[in-house]
Design a protein around this motif. Structure first.
Motif, short mmCIF file in Angstrom:
data_model
loop_
_atom_site.label_atom_id
_atom_site.label_comp_id
_atom_site.label_asym_id
_atom_site.label_seq_id
_atom_site.Cartn_x
_atom_site.Cartn_y
_atom_site.Cartn_z
N SER A 55 60.20 -82.75 -10.58
CA SER A 55 61.05 -81.96 -11.10
C SER A 55 60.03 -80.08 -11.54
O SER A 55 61.15 -79.57 -10.56
CB SER A 55 61.78 -82.71 -12.03
N LEU A 56 59.00 -80.43 -11.62
CA LEU A 56 58.98 -78.68 -11.71
C LEU A 56 58.36 -78.36 -10.32
O LEU A 56 59.02 -77.02 -10.53
CB LEU A 56 57.63 -78.49 -12.86
N LEU A 57 58.34 -79.03 -9.27
CA LEU A 57 58.08 -78.43 -8.42
C LEU A 57 59.12 -78.26 -7.73
O LEU A 57 59.28 -76.87 -6.97
CB LEU A 57 56.78 -79.43 -7.30
N ALA A 58 60.16 -79.03 -7.54
CA ALA A 58 61.33 -78.21 -7.32
C ALA A 58 61.99 -77.48 -7.54
O ALA A 58 62.80 -77.08 -7.21
CB ALA A 58 62.25 -80.13 -7.05
N ILE A 59 62.14 -77.03 -8.88
CA ILE A 59 62.13 -75.80 -8.97
C ILE A 59 61.62 -74.54 -9.56
O ILE A 59 62.26 -73.51 -9.58
CB ILE A 59 63.00 -75.97 -10.92
N SER A 60 60.93 -74.48 -9.85
CA SER A 60 59.33 -73.77 -8.96
C SER A 60 60.07 -72.57 -7.70
O SER A 60 60.74 -72.66 -6.83
CB SER A 60 58.21 -74.23 -8.42
N PRO A 61 60.05 -71.16 -8.90
CA PRO A 61 60.57 -70.61 -7.72
C PRO A 61 60.09 -70.13 -6.42
O PRO A 61 59.98 -69.19 -5.11
CB PRO A 61 60.68 -69.25 -8.82
N TRP A 62 58.44 -70.00 -6.47
CA TRP A 62 57.28 -70.18 -5.47
C TRP A 62 57.88 -71.23 -4.12
O TRP A 62 57.67 -71.14 -3.30
CB TRP A 62 55.90 -70.00 -5.78
#
Length: 189
Positions: free
Chosen positions: A93-100
């Motif tokens: 989930s953190l990767l999915a919303i990571s701006p980068w």
């Protein structure tokens, strides 16, 4: 971006003429582009996308979108293998919303396929403990990452050497036949 235009044009010439913009037939080492050199794997992925969807912005960006989405799944599997379901859901989930990650997945650049192939290679490498034959798949995905982005030329060799040193006892248990295949793959790479 200028990089997208360069990739798009090289993919178009590969698809239509079978050569890059300089006239080199199906190059495997690199594509000469607008002031730099591009690695081939992403350009071939874009050429396949252009074959299906035509010469459009959608076609150049589709491989990056698909591979960035697949990277989220691979990160989930990697985290689940190393930890548990809760950590896997949080990390993916953190990767999915990571701006980068979101920014690069929207562009038709080489970074997204490179991260995908590296992450899959890492997943297979970590899974070699259960099945040593997965090391071959790991090596193949690391090679694909090597042919996607220039940063991996610097990062990947010392990273793989470190992994092999850390996992040397598990890697020694691989049979002679698999070692022969691995040596051939390393020489080919």
């Amino acid at each position: 971006t200028m990089d997208e235009v360069s990739i798009r044009y090289n993919a178009f010439t590969i698809r239509t003429l079978g050569s890059d913009q300089e006239g080199n037939v199906l190059p495997l080492a690199h594509f000469k582009s607008l002031g730099d050199y591009k690695l081939p794997l992403h350009i071939y992925l874009v050429a396949a996308s252009q074959f299906i969807f035509g010469n459009s912005a959608f076609a150049i960006r589709l491989p990056g979108v698909l591979l960035s989405t697949a990277t989220i799944v691979v990160v989930y599997l990697l985290s689940k293998y190393l930890f548990d379901d809760y950590v896997a859901i949080i990390t993916s989930s953190l990767l999915a919303i990571s701006p980068w990650h979101v920014f690069h997945s929207r562009l038709g650049l080489e970074t997204t396929p490179a991260v995908f192939f590296f992450t899959v290679g890492l997943l297979f490498f970590i899974m070699t403990k259960k099945n040593p034959r997965r090391f071959i798949y790991s090596l193949l995905f690391f090679i694909l990452a090597f042919y996607t982005h220039h940063d991996y030329w610097v990062f990947l060799p010392p990273f793989l050497l470190s992994l092999c040193i850390i996992k040397r006892h598990e890697l020694m248990q691989i049979s002679v036949r698999i070692r022969t295949v691995l040596i051939c793959i390393i020489i080919l790479a």
